[in-house]
Design a protein around this motif. Structure first.
Motif, mmCIF file in Angstrom:
data_model
loop_
_atom_site.group_PDB
_atom_site.id
_atom_site.type_symbol
_atom_site.label_atom_id
_atom_site.label_comp_id
_atom_site.label_asym_id
_atom_site.label_seq_id
_atom_site.Cartn_x
_atom_site.Cartn_y
_atom_site.Cartn_z
ATOM 1 N N ARG A 103 0.831 -1.204 0.000
ATOM 2 C CA ARG A 103 0.000 0.000 0.000
ATOM 3 C C ARG A 103 0.869 1.260 0.000
ATOM 4 N NH1 ARG A 103 -3.669 3.085 -1.840
ATOM 5 N NH2 ARG A 103 -4.834 4.347 -0.342
ATOM 6 N N LEU A 104 1.930 1.248 0.801
ATOM 7 C CA LEU A 104 2.836 2.398 0.821
ATOM 8 C C LEU A 104 3.497 2.593 -0.543
ATOM 9 C CD1 LEU A 104 4.482 1.933 4.330
ATOM 10 C CD2 LEU A 104 3.024 3.840 3.625
ATOM 11 N N ALA A 105 3.920 1.493 -1.154
ATOM 12 C CA ALA A 105 4.540 1.590 -2.482
ATOM 13 C C ALA A 105 3.554 2.160 -3.497
ATOM 14 C CB ALA A 105 5.047 0.225 -2.920
ATOM 15 N N ALA A 106 2.290 1.756 -3.392
ATOM 16 C CA ALA A 106 1.267 2.264 -4.310
ATOM 17 C C ALA A 106 1.028 3.758 -4.117
ATOM 18 C CB ALA A 106 -0.038 1.494 -4.113
ATOM 19 N N LEU A 107 1.345 4.243 -2.925
ATOM 20 C CA LEU A 107 1.218 5.673 -2.629
ATOM 21 C C LEU A 107 2.495 6.446 -2.968
ATOM 22 C CD1 LEU A 107 -0.606 5.306 0.813
ATOM 23 C CD2 LEU A 107 -1.583 6.330 -1.265
ATOM 24 N N ASP A 108 3.446 5.766 -3.633
ATOM 25 C CA ASP A 108 4.732 6.358 -4.023
ATOM 26 C C ASP A 108 5.599 6.734 -2.825
ATOM 27 O OD1 ASP A 108 4.291 6.120 -6.791
ATOM 28 O OD2 ASP A 108 3.117 7.974 -6.808
ATOM 29 N N VAL A 109 5.418 6.019 -1.733
ATOM 30 C CA VAL A 109 6.265 6.211 -0.561
ATOM 31 C C VAL A 109 7.489 5.313 -0.711
ATOM 32 C CG1 VAL A 109 6.416 5.976 1.946
ATOM 33 C CG2 VAL A 109 4.284 6.770 0.891
ATOM 34 N N ARG A 110 8.666 5.872 -0.497
ATOM 35 C CA ARG A 110 9.903 5.091 -0.546
ATOM 36 C C ARG A 110 10.152 4.484 0.829
ATOM 37 N NH1 ARG A 110 10.700 9.827 -2.877
ATOM 38 N NH2 ARG A 110 12.088 10.637 -1.262
ATOM 39 N N LEU A 111 10.640 3.249 0.849
ATOM 40 C CA LEU A 111 10.815 2.499 2.085
ATOM 41 C C LEU A 111 12.287 2.308 2.381
ATOM 42 C CD1 LEU A 111 8.110 -0.241 1.427
ATOM 43 C CD2 LEU A 111 7.833 1.970 2.572
ATOM 44 N N ALA A 112 12.631 2.315 3.669
ATOM 45 C CA ALA A 112 14.017 2.130 4.106
ATOM 46 C C ALA A 112 14.047 1.267 5.355
ATOM 47 C CB ALA A 112 14.678 3.478 4.382
ATOM 48 N N VAL A 113 15.193 0.661 5.597
ATOM 49 C CA VAL A 113 15.440 -0.097 6.826
ATOM 50 C C VAL A 113 16.582 0.569 7.575
ATOM 51 C CG1 VAL A 113 16.283 -2.288 7.776
ATOM 52 C CG2 VAL A 113 14.626 -2.291 5.899
ATOM 53 N N CYS A 114 16.379 0.774 8.868
ATOM 54 C CA CYS A 114 17.428 1.302 9.750
ATOM 55 C C CYS A 114 17.467 0.413 10.984
ATOM 56 C CB CYS A 114 17.140 2.747 10.122
ATOM 57 S SG CYS A 114 18.407 3.493 11.164
ATOM 58 N N THR A 115 18.478 -0.435 11.057
ATOM 59 C CA THR A 115 18.563 -1.464 12.091
ATOM 60 C C THR A 115 19.941 -1.472 12.730
ATOM 61 O OG1 THR A 115 18.468 -3.877 12.441
ATOM 62 C CG2 THR A 115 19.197 -3.137 10.284
#
Length: 222
Positions: A103-115
């Motif tokens: 859903r986030l990708a469909a909203l053009d939101v870029r995703l990241a991991v910070c671990t």
């Protein structure tokens, strides 16, 4: 239709994106057995995760006897070898997560991991879970000279994902402290590996299931 309020959503990994406790527990207890120590129950391990593999081994040793850097140095390669070979045997995404990421990708939101997981292990796990193409940036505990709760890794994750208005999703006090230090809004999941009740983490919002993530981000952003 109003624009989604965040350009980037960054996530912690262990206890936030995936329940990694089964495989972390197996690797920890394998390394403890190598050092002549008894196993640590899986439920205890859930509250030890969050500061990286070496810190996890240190906590496992503390729970079963004396701790020394010599013991950690002996056990750490054993832990890494076993965990790398079994990194996703029992690890599973939390319910509703992948639908929320879609859903986030469909909203053009870029995703990241910070671990705080070692970057190499984080990438191995993300690949094993079939997520290689989901994340624009992956920052681990050894990517920079500092690690969470220093805000620099979160800043780096946001920058590598292209920059913009960001929110952070985590499960522990390390995560909420990181977000606070970075002055970035934070949502905490209540089902992760926290060593304290979720309502004591100081997050801006809490969610009990990933079905709640998008509405929570909309509330947080507005």
């Amino acid at each position: 239709m109003a624009r989604f309020p965040f350009d980037i959503v960054a996530f912690d990994l262990d206890g936030t994106l995936a329940d990694t406790a089964p495989d972390l527990t197996t690797a920890l207890n394998h390394s403890l057995a190598h050092l002549g120590r008894p196993p640590v129950p899986a439920e205890d391990v859930r509250h030890m995760v969050g500061h990286g593999a070496r810190a996890l081994l240190r906590k496992g040793l503390a729970a079963t006897g004396e701790v020394s850097e010599t013991l950690i140095d002996r056990g750490f390669p054993v832990f890494l070898d076993h965990y790398t070979a079994h990194i996703a045997d029992g690890t599973r995404p939390f319910p509703g997560l992948e639908a929320a990421l879609d859903r986030l990708a469909a909203l053009d939101v870029r995703l990241a991991v910070c671990t705080n997981k070692l970057e190499g292990l984080a990438r191995e796990l993300i690949d094993a879970l079939g997520w290689r193409d989901r994340f624009a940036a992956i920052i681990g505990g050894d990517t920079l000279p500092v690690r969470k709760p220093d805000p620099a890794p979160l800043f780096e994750a946001v920058a590598r994902a292209g920059g913009g208005r960001a929110a952070y999703i985590g499960d522990s006090i390390t995560d909420t402290d990181t977000a606070r230090n970075a002055k970035i809004p934070c949502i905490a999941v209540t089902f992760g590996f926290s060593d304290r009740p979720a309502d004591m983490l100081g997050a801006d919002l809490l969610i009990d299931h990933y079905d709640e993530l998008i509405p929570a981000l909309e509330r947080l952003g507005n």
